[in-house]
Write a protein that holds these residues in place. Structure first.
Motif, PDB file in Angstrom:
ATOM      1  N   GLN A  72       2.758   9.257   2.729  1.00 21.05           N
ATOM      2  CA  GLN A  72       2.757   8.063   3.719  1.00 21.05           C
ATOM      3  C   GLN A  72       3.870   6.976   3.716  1.00 21.05           C
ATOM      4  O   GLN A  72       4.346   6.789   2.514  1.00 21.05           O
ATOM      5  N   THR A 102       0.716  -1.223  -0.117  1.00 23.21           N
ATOM      6  CA  THR A 102       0.219   0.155  -0.032  1.00 23.21           C
ATOM      7  C   THR A 102       0.818   1.320   0.099  1.00 23.21           C
ATOM      8  O   THR A 102       1.732   1.380   0.924  1.00 23.21           O
ATOM      9  N   THR A 103       0.627   2.056  -1.187  1.00 27.63           N
ATOM     10  CA  THR A 103       1.444   3.166  -1.105  1.00 27.63           C
ATOM     11  C   THR A 103       0.629   4.345  -1.441  1.00 27.63           C
ATOM     12  O   THR A 103      -0.033   4.433  -2.273  1.00 27.63           O
ATOM     13  N   ARG A 104       0.918   5.368  -0.487  1.00 27.96           N
ATOM     14  CA  ARG A 104       0.098   6.688  -0.641  1.00 27.96           C
ATOM     15  C   ARG A 104       0.961   7.832  -0.540  1.00 27.96           C
ATOM     16  O   ARG A 104       2.175   7.872   0.339  1.00 27.96           O
ATOM     17  N   PRO A 105       0.747   8.875  -1.225  1.00 28.40           N
ATOM     18  CA  PRO A 105       1.717  10.054  -1.257  1.00 28.40           C
ATOM     19  C   PRO A 105       2.091  10.612   0.252  1.00 28.40           C
ATOM     20  O   PRO A 105       0.790  10.934   0.946  1.00 28.40           O
ATOM     21  N   THR A 151       5.482   3.342   3.005  1.00 31.44           N
ATOM     22  CA  THR A 151       4.706   2.215   2.352  1.00 31.44           C
ATOM     23  C   THR A 151       4.481   1.088   3.148  1.00 31.44           C
ATOM     24  O   THR A 151       5.133   0.765   4.468  1.00 31.44           O
TER      25      THR A 151
END
Length: 297
Positions: free
Chosen positions: A95, A90-93, A97
């Protein structure tokens, strides 16, 4: 035999060492003679496998795998059974990994054949989250994996046939083979054992005609390392048991009970003091009268 090295972050704990006297193990049976490493020793072992110690060949992939095993707690056959599809990211800007390892199968090489099976119990089929720093490294590793677009490709490569030594005796890194799983026993004998020796840790070996058996650090002790570090950090043993895939919580307690610290979520008697409650106001008794009631109301 005993080798001790203090953990850089947990030096106050008496079990923060590799203890070959078994004083931190529960029970007298051989299978409970586990020898967890400290975080510092895991880092030393990983560094040695990268080829940065002595004349050892460089295997950065396997250096990462050692850290992965020590910080995920997977069994050797579970690790060999991992495929590219078993890691969920799950990768979010902005945040960190996130990565979850889905343990769905085991692979063992016996008689020259690979045997694929399911984990030995229902609880062994599990999802294990890894730390954000390790998730970042695994994400970068898969980005460079030559078969990352094949879901069933082995997560970890084996090595091509060709041996470990040049003709003049100098060790060298054998090219990797990404189409077959890694034989974990061979990895221990040819890569992990020399690395343990290079950093001053004893490796286990069977008895021979010229030398007795030696009980040292085994591949399975990376799994013990994960359990011990989690428990010493105060993680509840039931959660650690789920991550390990133990069949019962009792098994976790029986195996690792001595590493549950009283001051960090273990057996400490830390129930809070009860709140102060005001005493109830007594109800005044009615005044007595000398008038006798002749008729009831």
């Amino acid at each position: 035999m005993r080798y001790a090295m203090q953990h850089d972050a947990l030096t106050s704990n008496p079990c923060d060492r590799v203890d070959f006297d078994g004083k931190c193990a529960t029970g007298d049976r051989e299978k409970f003679q586990h020898h967890p490493l400290t975080a510092h020793q895991v880092a030393q072992l990983s560094t040695a496998i990268t080829g940065s110690v002595g004349e050892l060949p460089a295997y950065p992939v396997y250096a990462l795998m050692v850290e992965f095993l020590a910080y995920s707690g997977l069994r050797a056959s579970e690790n060999a059974g991992l495929e590219v599809q078993d890691l969920d990211f799950t990768t979010r800007p902005g945040q960190p990994t996130r990565c979850v390892v889905n343990v769905r199968r085991t692979k063992d090489r016996k008689g020259g054949e690979w045997l694929v099976s399911t984990p030995k119990s229902r609880k062994s089929r599990r999802a294990v989250p890894v730390q954000p720093w390790l998730a970042e490294r695994m994400h970068a590793y898969l980005a460079d994996h030559p078969r990352a677009d094949e879901p069933t490709a082995p997560l970890w490569p084996t090595r091509k046939n060709g041996g470990d030594y040049r003709a003049h005796g100098q060790r060298y890194a054998v090219p990797l083979e990404w189409s077959r799983p890694l034989t974990m026993g061979t990895f221990y004998d040819t890569i992990m054992k020399p690395a343990l020796k290079a950093i001053g840790l004893p490796a286990s070996r069977p008895a021979t005609t010229t030398a007795p058996a030696q009980q040292g650090v085994r591949l399975h002790d990376l799994r013990h390392t994960f359990a011990v570090m989690q428990l010493m950090a105060g993680v509840h043993f039931m959660q650690v048991s789920r991550w390990l895939g133990h069949s019962t919580f009792v098994l976790t307690l029986d195996t690792y009970g001595d590493w549950i610290p009283e001051e960090e979520g273990g057996a400490g008697n830390n129930l809070p003091q009860p709140e102060a409650v005001a005493a109830p106001t007594p109800t005044p008794e009615p005044e007595q009268s000398n008038v006798i009631q002749l008729f009831g109301r």
